[in-house]
Structures are given as C-alpha cells and as structure tokens.
Design an enzyme around this catalytic site. Structure first.
Site, PDB file in Angstrom:
ATOM      1  N   HIS A 178       6.415  71.818  36.266  1.00  0.00           N
ATOM      2  CA  HIS A 178       5.115  72.396  36.632  1.00  0.00           C
ATOM      3  C   HIS A 178       3.998  71.398  36.336  1.00  0.00           C
ATOM      4  O   HIS A 178       3.095  71.215  37.156  1.00  0.00           O
ATOM      5  CB  HIS A 178       4.835  73.674  35.824  1.00  0.00           C
ATOM      6  CG  HIS A 178       5.713  74.844  36.150  1.00  0.00           C
ATOM      7  ND1 HIS A 178       6.430  75.517  35.188  1.00  0.00           N
ATOM      8  CD2 HIS A 178       5.986  75.473  37.317  1.00  0.00           C
ATOM      9  CE1 HIS A 178       7.093  76.518  35.759  1.00  0.00           C
ATOM     10  NE2 HIS A 178       6.847  76.509  37.043  1.00  0.00           N
ATOM     11  N   ARG A 220      11.255  71.686  45.287  1.00  0.00           N
ATOM     12  CA  ARG A 220      12.255  70.895  44.583  1.00  0.00           C
ATOM     13  C   ARG A 220      13.398  70.490  45.491  1.00  0.00           C
ATOM     14  O   ARG A 220      13.851  69.385  45.490  1.00  0.00           O
ATOM     15  CB  ARG A 220      12.803  71.682  43.384  1.00  0.00           C
ATOM     16  CG  ARG A 220      11.818  71.763  42.250  1.00  0.00           C
ATOM     17  CD  ARG A 220      12.104  72.920  41.350  1.00  0.00           C
ATOM     18  NE  ARG A 220      11.871  74.185  42.048  1.00  0.00           N
ATOM     19  CZ  ARG A 220      11.906  75.365  41.472  1.00  0.00           C
ATOM     20  NH1 ARG A 220      12.214  75.449  40.205  1.00  0.00           N
ATOM     21  NH2 ARG A 220      11.654  76.455  42.155  1.00  0.00           N
ATOM     22  N   LYS A 266       9.653  89.889  38.687  1.00  0.00           N
ATOM     23  CA  LYS A 266      10.466  89.293  37.638  1.00  0.00           C
ATOM     24  C   LYS A 266      10.144  89.958  36.303  1.00  0.00           C
ATOM     25  O   LYS A 266       9.030  90.421  36.103  1.00  0.00           O
ATOM     26  CB  LYS A 266      10.167  87.795  37.541  1.00  0.00           C
ATOM     27  CG  LYS A 266      10.470  87.031  38.816  1.00  0.00           C
ATOM     28  CD  LYS A 266      10.150  85.570  38.656  1.00  0.00           C
ATOM     29  CE  LYS A 266      10.449  84.804  39.935  1.00  0.00           C
ATOM     30  NZ  LYS A 266      10.067  83.384  39.844  1.00  0.00           N
ATOM     31  N   SER A 302      12.397  77.428  35.295  1.00  0.00           N
ATOM     32  CA  SER A 302      12.162  78.157  34.050  1.00  0.00           C
ATOM     33  C   SER A 302      13.368  78.994  33.631  1.00  0.00           C
ATOM     34  O   SER A 302      13.668  79.103  32.438  1.00  0.00           O
ATOM     35  CB  SER A 302      10.925  79.060  34.191  1.00  0.00           C
ATOM     36  OG  SER A 302       9.791  78.286  34.481  1.00  0.00           O
TER      37      SER A 302
END
Ligand code: ADP
Length: 158
Positions: A17, A90, A41, A128
């Site tokens: 990040h 990514r 989440k 994460s």
C-alpha cells in the site's frame, strides 16, 4: 490542486500500500487515504486501529491525509474535491474486479477517473489477508509491513 483518493480496507496497511501511496504522491498534489467503513469484509483491526497504523506509517510525509468514509466512493471523492481514484494492480487476478469497479464508478460520476498503479515487483504477491495468516502462525512479516503494524500484529496474536 490535483487531489486523489486511495480507498481500501487497509486491514492492515502493508508496504505494498505504501509503495502505491509514494507513487501517487509523484503524480498528484494531495493523496487522501480513505478507509472504507461499510465493508463486507470482517476486519481484524478496528477502524481506530487501522487509522492509527496508517497515521504512524505516513508520519512526516507531506500532502497526505487519512479519512474514513461510508457509502459510495464517488460521493466521497466528490466531497473531497478529488479528480481521481487510485487503485493498486498486482496481477491479472486483480484486473477483472478492478475494471468492473472503475467502469461503474465512471458511470456514476464521469468527472472522476480511476488510475491504476503497479507496485514494485517485490510487493505483487503481498496482500493484507496473507499477512494476517502469516502473523497468526507467528511467521516474520517485518519485511512486508511498517514497524507499527508488525507490533500490532504481534499483540493481536499473542
Ligand atoms: P480493498 O478491500 O478495497 O481491496 P485493500 O486494503 O485490500 O482494500 O486494498 C486497497 C488497494 O490497494 C487495492 O487497490 C489493492 O489492489 C491495493 N493493494 C493491496 N495490496 C497491494 C500491494 N501489495 N501492492 C499494490 N497494491 C496493493
């Protein structure tokens, strides 16, 4: 003044990040990190903890701010007078979801563009969830997260 929003869950913030944030700062005058509150989440860290970890991680860096937001991202961007949204890409697996979100956000507000930034290769396999999984089993994650996050993870999984 070109303002950009970098939205996410940041549960917790990682060096991936931060890599994206540094890149965004070279392109925009101001980066506002937006912690999304109404997420599906189930975060490990509370909003306050995530906010604190981000604030400590960006201490001393200019032209950056952290806020929480609820509801539609484009509305938050509008309120902040931002012209763009930053998302990190990514790998190909990120693409489909991100592409859908970017097009929907543009449909909702033509004036706000989504900009994708690629992190350094060494962060492309980092997320994460993986960090939390490693920390749960006491693996060393100090290469992947800021010092404050490393400490908080150790406290969580004592
Ligand atoms: P979200 O729940 O919105 O995906 P995250 O906190 O997981 O929130 O991620 C926020 C943004 O940061 C997303 O655009 C994600 O692709 C990007 N991101 C997450 N990890 C990395 C990383 N290691 N390198 C680059 N971008 C990343």
């Amino acid at each position: 003044m070109k303002i950009v929003i970098y939205p996410g869950t940041f549960d917790p913030i990682t060096n991936g990040h931060l890599d994206i944030i540094y890149r965004a700062l070279t392109l925009f005058d101001k980066v506002i990190i937006g912690i999304l509150l109404n997420t599906n989440k189930k975060p490990l860290f509370t909003t306050e903890e995530r906010l604190e970890m981000i604030e400590k991680s960006i201490e001393g860096i200019k032209n950056i701010e952290v806020k929480t937001f609820d509801g539609l991202l484009v509305n938050f961007a509008d309120e902040m007078k931002a012209s763009a949204i930053i998302r990190g890409l990514r790998q190909v697996s990120d693409f489909e979801y991100e592409f859908q979100m970017a097009l929907m956000n543009r449909k909702l507000n033509e004036n706000i563009s989504t900009v994708f930034l690629m992190p350094n290769e060494k962060y492309t396999y980092l997320n994460s969830s993986l960090i939390k999984e490693l920390a749960r089993f006491k693996a060393d994650v100090s290469d992947f997260v800021p010092e404050i996050v490393n400490r908080k993870l150790k406290e969580k999984f004592l």
